[in-house]
Design a protein around this motif. Structure first.
Motif, mmCIF file in Angstrom:
data_model
loop_
_atom_site.group_PDB
_atom_site.id
_atom_site.type_symbol
_atom_site.label_atom_id
_atom_site.label_comp_id
_atom_site.label_asym_id
_atom_site.label_seq_id
_atom_site.Cartn_x
_atom_site.Cartn_y
_atom_site.Cartn_z
ATOM 1 N N LEU A 80 1.018 -1.187 -0.168
ATOM 2 C CA LEU A 80 -0.287 -0.070 -0.301
ATOM 3 C C LEU A 80 1.458 1.576 0.396
ATOM 4 O O LEU A 80 0.661 2.348 -0.598
ATOM 5 C CB LEU A 80 -0.734 0.011 0.479
ATOM 6 N N GLN A 81 2.035 1.081 0.554
ATOM 7 C CA GLN A 81 2.945 2.186 1.104
ATOM 8 C C GLN A 81 3.150 2.666 -0.410
ATOM 9 O O GLN A 81 3.587 3.894 -0.907
ATOM 10 C CB GLN A 81 4.074 2.072 2.181
ATOM 11 N N VAL A 82 3.654 1.429 -1.650
ATOM 12 C CA VAL A 82 4.272 1.823 -2.676
ATOM 13 C C VAL A 82 3.282 2.644 -3.361
ATOM 14 O O VAL A 82 2.984 2.764 -5.092
ATOM 15 C CB VAL A 82 4.901 0.505 -2.997
ATOM 16 N N HIS A 83 2.359 1.289 -4.095
ATOM 17 C CA HIS A 83 1.048 1.352 -4.783
ATOM 18 C C HIS A 83 -0.090 1.717 -4.767
ATOM 19 O O HIS A 83 -0.664 1.945 -5.829
ATOM 20 C CB HIS A 83 1.109 -0.088 -5.429
ATOM 21 N N ARG A 107 -0.872 -11.386 -1.335
ATOM 22 C CA ARG A 107 -0.056 -10.838 -1.931
ATOM 23 C C ARG A 107 -0.698 -10.192 -2.760
ATOM 24 O O ARG A 107 -0.981 -8.971 -3.616
ATOM 25 C CB ARG A 107 2.172 -10.666 -2.021
ATOM 26 N N ARG A 108 -0.640 -11.375 -3.990
ATOM 27 C CA ARG A 108 -1.800 -10.762 -5.374
ATOM 28 C C ARG A 108 -2.575 -10.810 -5.102
ATOM 29 O O ARG A 108 -3.604 -10.267 -5.794
ATOM 30 C CB ARG A 108 -1.409 -12.528 -5.623
ATOM 31 N N ASP A 109 -3.616 -11.465 -4.320
ATOM 32 C CA ASP A 109 -4.766 -11.012 -3.733
ATOM 33 C C ASP A 109 -5.101 -10.004 -3.680
ATOM 34 O O ASP A 109 -5.649 -8.838 -3.731
ATOM 35 C CB ASP A 109 -5.590 -11.615 -2.342
ATOM 36 N N LEU A 110 -3.982 -8.846 -2.850
ATOM 37 C CA LEU A 110 -4.059 -7.154 -2.885
ATOM 38 C C LEU A 110 -3.718 -6.727 -3.792
ATOM 39 O O LEU A 110 -4.920 -6.007 -4.065
ATOM 40 C CB LEU A 110 -2.960 -7.174 -1.822
ATOM 41 N N GLU A 111 -2.924 -7.050 -4.551
ATOM 42 C CA GLU A 111 -2.826 -6.237 -5.611
ATOM 43 C C GLU A 111 -4.306 -6.205 -6.525
ATOM 44 O O GLU A 111 -4.134 -5.379 -7.533
ATOM 45 C CB GLU A 111 -1.825 -7.135 -6.374
ATOM 46 N N ALA A 112 -4.669 -7.743 -6.728
ATOM 47 C CA ALA A 112 -5.890 -7.383 -7.617
ATOM 48 C C ALA A 112 -6.677 -6.844 -6.658
ATOM 49 O O ALA A 112 -7.633 -6.166 -7.938
ATOM 50 C CB ALA A 112 -6.360 -9.158 -7.721
ATOM 51 N N ALA A 113 -7.226 -6.514 -5.560
ATOM 52 C CA ALA A 113 -7.948 -5.705 -5.033
ATOM 53 C C ALA A 113 -7.697 -4.380 -5.348
ATOM 54 O O ALA A 113 -8.898 -3.713 -5.590
ATOM 55 C CB ALA A 113 -8.257 -6.272 -4.002
ATOM 56 N N LEU A 114 -6.721 -3.651 -5.671
ATOM 57 C CA LEU A 114 -6.181 -2.662 -5.612
ATOM 58 C C LEU A 114 -6.335 -1.727 -7.530
ATOM 59 O O LEU A 114 -6.980 -0.881 -7.467
ATOM 60 C CB LEU A 114 -4.310 -2.231 -6.084
ATOM 61 N N LYS A 115 -5.933 -2.775 -7.798
ATOM 62 C CA LYS A 115 -6.527 -3.036 -9.614
ATOM 63 C C LYS A 115 -8.397 -3.054 -9.689
ATOM 64 O O LYS A 115 -8.569 -2.255 -10.926
ATOM 65 C CB LYS A 115 -5.945 -4.071 -10.180
ATOM 66 N N ARG A 116 -8.646 -4.137 -9.286
ATOM 67 C CA ARG A 116 -10.153 -4.221 -10.288
ATOM 68 C C ARG A 116 -10.475 -2.326 -9.365
ATOM 69 O O ARG A 116 -11.576 -2.281 -9.639
ATOM 70 C CB ARG A 116 -10.718 -5.604 -8.800
ATOM 71 N N LEU A 117 -10.595 -2.311 -8.025
ATOM 72 C CA LEU A 117 -10.710 -0.945 -7.408
ATOM 73 C C LEU A 117 -10.235 0.155 -8.291
ATOM 74 O O LEU A 117 -11.239 1.759 -7.582
ATOM 75 C CB LEU A 117 -10.847 -1.114 -6.254
ATOM 76 N N LYS A 118 -9.415 0.159 -8.925
ATOM 77 C CA LYS A 118 -9.118 1.302 -9.788
ATOM 78 C C LYS A 118 -7.994 1.650 -9.034
ATOM 79 O O LYS A 118 -8.110 3.402 -9.049
ATOM 80 C CB LYS A 118 -9.947 2.485 -10.644
ATOM 81 N N LEU A 119 -7.497 1.334 -7.936
ATOM 82 C CA LEU A 119 -6.746 1.960 -7.335
ATOM 83 C C LEU A 119 -4.940 1.780 -7.083
ATOM 84 O O LEU A 119 -4.214 2.398 -6.057
ATOM 85 C CB LEU A 119 -7.422 2.179 -5.771
ATOM 86 N N TRP A 120 -4.988 1.240 -7.675
ATOM 87 C CA TRP A 120 -3.198 0.577 -7.999
ATOM 88 C C TRP A 120 -2.423 1.743 -8.971
ATOM 89 O O TRP A 120 -3.007 2.216 -10.344
ATOM 90 C CB TRP A 120 -3.222 -0.519 -8.932
ATOM 91 N N ARG A 121 -1.031 1.902 -8.414
ATOM 92 C CA ARG A 121 0.024 2.767 -9.296
ATOM 93 C C ARG A 121 0.980 2.376 -9.490
ATOM 94 O O ARG A 121 1.495 2.010 -8.550
ATOM 95 C CB ARG A 121 -0.387 4.797 -8.159
ATOM 96 N N ALA A 122 1.302 1.926 -10.499
ATOM 97 C CA ALA A 122 2.504 2.234 -10.477
ATOM 98 C C ALA A 122 3.079 2.881 -9.191
ATOM 99 O O ALA A 122 3.590 4.181 -9.822
ATOM 100 C CB ALA A 122 2.639 1.955 -12.338
ATOM 101 N N ALA A 123 4.733 2.124 -9.466
ATOM 102 C CA ALA A 123 5.417 2.799 -8.482
ATOM 103 C C ALA A 123 7.200 3.288 -9.443
ATOM 104 O O ALA A 123 6.661 3.372 -10.802
ATOM 105 C CB ALA A 123 6.442 1.478 -7.896
#
Length: 123
Positions: A80-83, A107-123
């Motif tokens: 979360l701190q990074v992405h 870790r993959r679950d959290l990545e998928a959740a952030l991407k699904r909610l469109k809250l993922w940002r590339a580092a």
């Protein structure tokens, strides 16, 4: 108290506000809830990330609930701190699989959740 540079949600009202936003992604190992931060000053890109953790009795006894929360805190520090998009409040909810699920899968679950909610940002 901060968790690796992340501010913690402490008040029940904050948890209820995030839950009420109805922005969530359920994954096999965790549930991620998110809501825009309401009381942080400045534009969203300069706001911090606030995070809360919860594990109900459905997860198991106190030992399993504590293990689940520790694993979620480690994930938050790492990802979360990074992405995660700043200017949002996040709540990570433990599921029955959280204490025993492989860390890489969590870790993959959290990545998928952030991407699904469109809250993922590339580092």
């Amino acid at each position: 108290m901060a968790t690796g540079g992340l501010e913690r949600l402490r008040r029940r009202a904050d948890y209820l506000r995030v839950q009420g936003a109805e922005r969530r992604s359920a994954q096999p190992g965790l549930l991620l809830q998110a809501a825009p931060a309401m009381d942080l000053p400045g534009p969203p890109e300069f706001q911090g990330i606030r995070i809360g953790f919860t594990a109900s009795r459905k997860v198991g006894n106190a030992v399993l609930r504590n293990r689940a929360r520790r694993r979620l805190k480690a994930l938050a520090r790492e990802l979360l701190q990074v992405h995660a998009q700043p200017g949002h409040d996040y709540v990570l909810v433990a599921r029955q699989a959280t204490p025993e699920r492989a860390y890489g899968d969590l870790r993959r679950d959290l990545e998928a959740a952030l991407k699904r909610l469109k809250l993922w940002r590339a580092a």
